[in-house]
Design an enzyme around this catalytic site. Structure first.
Site, PDB file in Angstrom:
ATOM      1  N   SER A  79       0.785  -1.074  -0.055  1.00 37.05           N
ATOM      2  CA  SER A  79      -0.039   0.123   0.058  1.00 37.05           C
ATOM      3  C   SER A  79       0.808   1.087  -0.007  1.00 37.05           C
ATOM      4  O   SER A  79       2.318   0.980   0.016  1.00 37.05           O
ATOM      5  CB  SER A  79      -0.977   0.005   1.114  1.00 37.05           C
ATOM      6  OG  SER A  79      -0.244   0.111   2.184  1.00 37.05           O
ATOM      7  N   MET A 129       2.771   4.632   1.349  1.00 39.00           N
ATOM      8  CA  MET A 129       3.607   4.886   2.208  1.00 39.00           C
ATOM      9  C   MET A 129       2.584   5.475   3.453  1.00 39.00           C
ATOM     10  O   MET A 129       1.443   6.147   3.167  1.00 39.00           O
ATOM     11  CB  MET A 129       4.649   6.313   2.108  1.00 39.00           C
ATOM     12  CG  MET A 129       5.694   5.687   1.252  1.00 39.00           C
ATOM     13  SD  MET A 129       6.897   6.996   0.882  1.00 39.00           S
ATOM     14  CE  MET A 129       7.127   7.854   2.210  1.00 39.00           C
ATOM     15  N   ALA A 139       0.694   3.860   5.375  1.00 35.58           N
ATOM     16  CA  ALA A 139      -0.481   3.250   5.308  1.00 35.58           C
ATOM     17  C   ALA A 139      -0.847   2.013   6.693  1.00 35.58           C
ATOM     18  O   ALA A 139      -1.604   1.632   6.826  1.00 35.58           O
ATOM     19  CB  ALA A 139      -0.915   2.556   4.214  1.00 35.58           C
ATOM     20  N   GLY A 140       0.424   2.159   7.189  1.00 35.32           N
ATOM     21  CA  GLY A 140       0.361   1.049   8.409  1.00 35.32           C
ATOM     22  C   GLY A 140       0.965  -0.468   8.198  1.00 35.32           C
ATOM     23  O   GLY A 140       0.714  -1.135   8.989  1.00 35.32           O
ATOM     24  N   LYS A 141       1.674  -0.721   7.113  1.00 39.84           N
ATOM     25  CA  LYS A 141       2.115  -1.765   6.906  1.00 39.84           C
ATOM     26  C   LYS A 141       3.279  -2.581   7.836  1.00 39.84           C
ATOM     27  O   LYS A 141       3.119  -3.592   8.406  1.00 39.84           O
ATOM     28  CB  LYS A 141       2.990  -1.694   5.503  1.00 39.84           C
ATOM     29  CG  LYS A 141       2.253  -1.572   4.444  1.00 39.84           C
ATOM     30  CD  LYS A 141       2.703  -1.302   3.074  1.00 39.84           C
ATOM     31  CE  LYS A 141       3.805  -0.471   2.932  1.00 39.84           C
ATOM     32  NZ  LYS A 141       3.444   0.899   3.049  1.00 39.84           N
ATOM     33  N   THR A 142       4.038  -1.513   8.438  1.00 42.93           N
ATOM     34  CA  THR A 142       4.821  -2.115   9.436  1.00 42.93           C
ATOM     35  C   THR A 142       4.343  -2.149  10.641  1.00 42.93           C
ATOM     36  O   THR A 142       4.515  -3.038  11.437  1.00 42.93           O
ATOM     37  CB  THR A 142       6.232  -0.791   9.505  1.00 42.93           C
ATOM     38  OG1 THR A 142       6.747  -0.849   8.429  1.00 42.93           O
ATOM     39  CG2 THR A 142       7.083  -1.317  10.467  1.00 42.93           C
ATOM     40  N   GLU A 170       9.831  -3.918   4.625  1.00 39.39           N
ATOM     41  CA  GLU A 170      10.580  -3.313   3.611  1.00 39.39           C
ATOM     42  C   GLU A 170      10.979  -4.256   2.200  1.00 39.39           C
ATOM     43  O   GLU A 170      12.201  -4.284   2.047  1.00 39.39           O
ATOM     44  CB  GLU A 170      11.679  -2.414   3.793  1.00 39.39           C
ATOM     45  CG  GLU A 170      11.443  -1.324   4.911  1.00 39.39           C
ATOM     46  CD  GLU A 170      10.409  -0.297   4.636  1.00 39.39           C
ATOM     47  OE1 GLU A 170      10.157  -0.108   3.241  1.00 39.39           O
ATOM     48  OE2 GLU A 170       9.718   0.441   5.248  1.00 39.39           O
ATOM     49  N   ALA A 171       9.960  -5.050   1.994  1.00 44.76           N
ATOM     50  CA  ALA A 171      10.257  -6.062   1.039  1.00 44.76           C
ATOM     51  C   ALA A 171      10.702  -5.614  -0.397  1.00 44.76           C
ATOM     52  O   ALA A 171      11.383  -6.344  -1.284  1.00 44.76           O
ATOM     53  CB  ALA A 171       9.031  -6.814   0.779  1.00 44.76           C
ATOM     54  N   GLN A 172      10.543  -4.115  -0.616  1.00 42.58           N
ATOM     55  CA  GLN A 172      11.130  -3.682  -2.014  1.00 42.58           C
ATOM     56  C   GLN A 172      12.288  -3.731  -1.890  1.00 42.58           C
ATOM     57  O   GLN A 172      13.011  -3.672  -3.175  1.00 42.58           O
ATOM     58  CB  GLN A 172      10.629  -2.368  -2.168  1.00 42.58           C
ATOM     59  CG  GLN A 172      11.262  -1.221  -1.328  1.00 42.58           C
ATOM     60  CD  GLN A 172      10.646  -0.825   0.060  1.00 42.58           C
ATOM     61  OE1 GLN A 172       9.865  -1.628   0.552  1.00 42.58           O
ATOM     62  NE2 GLN A 172      10.850   0.128   0.788  1.00 42.58           N
TER      63      GLN A 172
END
Length: 104
Positions: free
Chosen positions: A9, A11, A13-16, A89-91
């Site tokens: 999603s 930046m 957005a709450g992924k971490t 940070e899979a990118q």
């Protein structure tokens, strides 16, 4: 059978935060997790996963040359069964590393 999920999603957005909540929920149920953190993401210190709302956890650092399947197998050999592998940070993963995680 194991499953591989990819969450993405925008930046902030709450992924971490979600990753840290998942790790907490697994541990709360007596399940062991491994959090992988790219070496290049040292904003909060090397090997630290930190959300904007203040949640933090330590992670295992990897770089572009790391064999993540071997890293996970070594962790299991050293620490016992593993229930979940979480990658922040899979990118920063290389193509081969994505396939390695698929093998896990």
């Amino acid at each position: 059978m194991a499953k591989l999920y990819f969450y993405y999603s925008a930046m902030n957005a709450g992924k971490t935060t979600t990753l840290l909540q998942s790790a907490y929920n697994y541990r709360e149920r007596g399940m062991r997790t491994l959090i992988l953190v790219p070496r290049v993401d040292d904003r909060h210190g090397v090997g630290v996963v930190s959300s904007r709302i203040g949640l933090q956890a330590s992670g295992t650092v990897f770089d572009r040359t790391a064999d993540l399947e071997a890293l996970v197998r070594a962790d299991i050999a050293a620490n016992g069964p593993l229930h979940c592998v979480l990658v922040d940070e899979a990118q920063f993963l290389g193509r081969a590393q994505v396939w390695q995680l698929g093998e896990v």
